[in-house]
Design a protein around this motif. Structure first.
Motif, mmCIF file in Angstrom:
data_model
loop_
_atom_site.group_PDB
_atom_site.id
_atom_site.type_symbol
_atom_site.label_atom_id
_atom_site.label_comp_id
_atom_site.label_asym_id
_atom_site.label_seq_id
_atom_site.Cartn_x
_atom_site.Cartn_y
_atom_site.Cartn_z
ATOM 1 N N LEU A 43 73.754 11.290 -24.839
ATOM 2 C CA LEU A 43 72.834 10.481 -23.941
ATOM 3 C C LEU A 43 72.419 8.636 -24.587
ATOM 4 O O LEU A 43 73.359 7.922 -24.275
ATOM 5 C CB LEU A 43 71.377 10.497 -23.481
ATOM 6 N N ALA A 44 72.471 9.488 -25.846
ATOM 7 C CA ALA A 44 72.367 8.376 -26.710
ATOM 8 C C ALA A 44 74.293 7.543 -27.608
ATOM 9 O O ALA A 44 74.361 5.856 -27.779
ATOM 10 C CB ALA A 44 72.340 8.713 -28.105
ATOM 11 N N ILE A 45 75.244 8.513 -27.116
ATOM 12 C CA ILE A 45 76.559 8.139 -27.482
ATOM 13 C C ILE A 45 77.027 6.949 -25.693
ATOM 14 O O ILE A 45 76.874 6.099 -25.883
ATOM 15 C CB ILE A 45 77.273 8.327 -27.327
ATOM 16 N N GLN A 46 76.652 7.174 -24.576
ATOM 17 C CA GLN A 46 76.733 7.054 -23.368
ATOM 18 C C GLN A 46 76.002 5.420 -23.269
ATOM 19 O O GLN A 46 76.122 4.583 -23.441
ATOM 20 C CB GLN A 46 76.196 7.434 -22.300
ATOM 21 N N VAL A 47 74.477 4.936 -24.273
ATOM 22 C CA VAL A 47 73.976 3.417 -24.050
ATOM 23 C C VAL A 47 74.397 2.620 -25.117
ATOM 24 O O VAL A 47 74.632 1.756 -24.822
ATOM 25 C CB VAL A 47 72.723 3.905 -24.386
ATOM 26 N N LEU A 48 74.726 3.833 -26.372
ATOM 27 C CA LEU A 48 74.912 2.492 -27.422
ATOM 28 C C LEU A 48 76.680 1.962 -26.832
ATOM 29 O O LEU A 48 76.968 1.131 -27.245
ATOM 30 C CB LEU A 48 75.572 3.924 -28.310
ATOM 31 N N VAL A 49 77.928 2.653 -26.396
ATOM 32 C CA VAL A 49 78.864 1.944 -25.610
ATOM 33 C C VAL A 49 78.499 1.092 -25.027
ATOM 34 O O VAL A 49 79.017 0.009 -24.700
ATOM 35 C CB VAL A 49 79.450 3.080 -25.824
ATOM 36 N N ALA A 50 78.066 1.273 -23.488
ATOM 37 C CA ALA A 50 77.835 0.624 -22.270
ATOM 38 C C ALA A 50 77.058 -0.244 -22.042
ATOM 39 O O ALA A 50 76.799 -1.240 -21.920
ATOM 40 C CB ALA A 50 77.020 1.613 -20.913
ATOM 41 N N TYR A 51 75.832 -0.766 -23.325
ATOM 42 C CA TYR A 51 75.081 -1.491 -23.373
ATOM 43 C C TYR A 51 74.203 -2.009 -24.156
ATOM 44 O O TYR A 51 74.525 -3.495 -24.255
ATOM 45 C CB TYR A 51 72.663 -0.613 -22.758
ATOM 46 N N ARG A 52 75.068 -1.355 -25.426
ATOM 47 C CA ARG A 52 74.436 -2.369 -27.103
ATOM 48 C C ARG A 52 76.311 -2.601 -27.147
ATOM 49 O O ARG A 52 76.299 -3.618 -27.871
ATOM 50 C CB ARG A 52 73.891 -1.199 -27.612
ATOM 51 N N TRP A 53 77.723 -1.922 -27.087
ATOM 52 C CA TRP A 53 78.499 -2.550 -27.333
ATOM 53 C C TRP A 53 78.871 -2.757 -26.209
ATOM 54 O O TRP A 53 79.893 -3.819 -26.283
ATOM 55 C CB TRP A 53 79.205 -1.279 -27.806
ATOM 56 N N GLN A 54 78.604 -2.907 -24.717
ATOM 57 C CA GLN A 54 79.213 -3.663 -24.266
ATOM 58 C C GLN A 54 80.087 -3.280 -23.168
ATOM 59 O O GLN A 54 81.379 -4.191 -22.853
ATOM 60 C CB GLN A 54 79.091 -4.803 -23.541
ATOM 61 N N ALA A 55 81.174 -1.711 -23.301
ATOM 62 C CA ALA A 55 82.731 -1.079 -22.473
ATOM 63 C C ALA A 55 82.047 -1.670 -21.891
ATOM 64 O O ALA A 55 81.052 -0.934 -20.850
ATOM 65 C CB ALA A 55 82.559 -0.595 -23.941
ATOM 66 N N GLY A 56 83.431 -2.114 -21.240
ATOM 67 C CA GLY A 56 83.795 -1.956 -19.895
ATOM 68 C C GLY A 56 84.353 -0.311 -19.631
ATOM 69 O O GLY A 56 84.628 0.371 -19.980
ATOM 70 N N PRO A 57 85.011 -0.533 -18.057
ATOM 71 C CA PRO A 57 84.389 0.960 -17.512
ATOM 72 C C PRO A 57 85.958 2.110 -18.331
ATOM 73 O O PRO A 57 86.307 2.752 -18.367
ATOM 74 C CB PRO A 57 85.275 0.666 -15.251
ATOM 75 N N LEU A 58 87.176 0.765 -18.546
ATOM 76 C CA LEU A 58 88.309 1.576 -19.249
ATOM 77 C C LEU A 58 87.671 2.455 -20.446
ATOM 78 O O LEU A 58 88.396 3.219 -21.296
ATOM 79 C CB LEU A 58 89.861 0.891 -18.790
#
Length: 457
Positions: A43-58
């Motif tokens: 969960l931490a990695i998903q939040v870190l990448v999607a919300y904090r680092w703003q990574a796109g779907p790809l």
């Protein structure tokens, strides 16, 4: 060591049930600690990448790819390693290395540093899973395999309840780094628990199971299992070939693997895009993804408990197909939610998805363990892990591209329908795909042993 002493211990253990098997319970507790920590981490990695680092779907899709690559390279090889080496020592080493690599994840400054670390950690897990399954198969009696699979399922799904909930609190109060650090600590705790199991204890438990089979007059089959003609140990290459031959020679295993593969191909299209979906549905509610996972864990635990009580007589078709049907309905429902949806429908769909996941997971693992003799368990689970890893290379990348093109809501709705149809087909064709045949496993093993001997002539 005489045969009578281990048999007496086995009979005493049987009288107490599976929970009286001290070796299994310590192994089970270590597994529970590792699973609990991994959900904090995930969960931490998903939040870190999607919300904090703003990574796109790809970029999000590259996470399962990095996790899957080691499984393709090491999956079936790991099964051979688990069947040949000391399983307890291998699991200890894996826990220790996982703790070290998880600590290294804390230092990753961006996603392109994170991905290789996740790949290395996944390579270690590729060795750990078949070792754990193989050891479980050897220390648990066949009539207790469903209970053992259910207990492991309770751990996997129960950690989905507590892990995301507590992880969400930690993320709100602190940062993703704390959740990742907790995973490292839980792996160290698992390592210490495995250290408390002495090799002699594990060998004695395994010896009791083997002696029980000797008492049943199965010594000739056991000798053929472990050795090539002439009494020579099987080579690693021969063991690897035997694993594949056994799967293709067993109708139940072959159909189960193919059905699981077909459903996994569709599920993995969207599995790592939940963060993209919730960023669209509720951009200001980071916690909602954790609530979904927790609800899914609760649904799975309730379903596993029900199956353990009333679902023992159900066929593989109704359990495997029914599981996929429920998962598909939930994923499709999430895709149909309006923007700004309240938490209640998310929680209800999470319960439904968890119910399907619990139903499928228990039936799938139980089938693989029940239809596989103990000396082949590591290879069968290793091959299954490798095949799933191949799916996780192709499907997430394609799913990420589709989400980037059409949006997460439309893709979730479409693939939810596909998964539900796969499940319905499994239920309707259950008797054809998974026929109930007594002694099929013994007949398959006999055919397999005969074909193996021909390879050495």
């Amino acid at each position: 060591m005489s045969i009578e002493a281990p048999l007496t211990k086995m009979e005493t253990r049987a009288g107490r049930g599976l929970l009286g098997n001290k070796i299994f319970m310590r192994l089970y507790t270590a597994y529970a600690a590792a699973e609990f920590g991994s959900w904090f981490d995930s969960l931490a990695i998903q939040v870190l990448v999607a919300y904090r680092w703003q990574a796109g779907p790809l970029l999000l899709a590259l996470i399962p790819v990095s996790l899957a690559l080691p499984g393709i390279v090491l999956g079936s090889v790991a099964g051979v390693v688990a069947d040949r080496l000391n399983k307890l020592k291998l699991m200890r080493l894996c826990d220790l290395l996982t703790a070290v690599l998880t600590a290294a994840v804390l230092l990753a400054p961006g996603i392109f540093w994170l991905l290789p670390l996740l790949a290395l950690r996944s390579a270690v897990s590729a060795l750990n899973v078949p070792a754990q399954q193989s050891l479980t198969r050897r220390i648990v009696r066949e009539d207790q395999l469903l209970q053992a699979a259910s207990l492991n399922g309770f751990v996997t799904q129960g950690s989905k309840i507590a892990g995301p909930l507590l992880g969400g609190v930690a993320l709100a109060a602190l940062s993703p780094a704390w959740c990742i650090a907790l995973n490292a600590c839980m792996r160290l705790f698992s390592y210490v628990l495995l250290l408390s199991i002495k090799n002699a204890d594990a060998n004695e438990s395994t010896g009791a199971y083997i002696d029980e089979r000797m008492k049943a007059g199965d010594q000739a089959t056991m000798d053929a299992e472990e050795q090539a003609p002439g009494g020579k140990p099987l080579s690693a290459r021969a063991m690897w070939k035997e694993g594949w031959s056994f799967i293709f020679g067993s109708r139940l295993l072959r159909n189960t693997m193919l059905f699981g593969l077909l459903g996994a191909l569709s599920i993995q299209m969207v599995d790592f895009q939940f963060a993209s979906l919730f960023r669209t549905l509720a951009p200001d509610k980071e916690y909602l993804l954790g609530w979904l996972v927790s609800a899914a864990g609760a649904g799975a635990v309730l379903t596993i408990a029900a199956m353990n009580k009333i679902g023992r007589g159900a066929g593989y078709g109704s359990r495997l197909g029914g599981g996929y049907a429920l998962i598909g309905a939930a994923i499709g429902g999430l895709g149909l939610l309006p923007i700004g949806a309240s938490p209640l429908p998310v929680l209800l769909l999470g319960l439904l998805m968890g119910a399907g996941n619990g139903m499928f997971m228990i039936a799938f693992n139980y089938c693989l363990q029940k239809e596989t003799p103990p000396h082949m368990t590591g290879r069968v689970f290793g091959i299954q892990s490798m095949v799933l890893s191949v799916v996780m290379i192709v499907a997430p990348l394609l799913g990420g591209a589709l989400v980037d093109l059409a949006g997460p809501r439309r893709i979730f709705a479409g693939f939810g329908l596909v998964i539900a149809l796969i499940g319905a087909a499994g239920m309707l064709l259950g008797r054809l795909l998974w026929p109930a045949k007594k002694m099929e496993n013994r007949a398959t093993a006999a055919s397999f042993n005969a074909s193996s001997q021909n390879d050495y002539k």
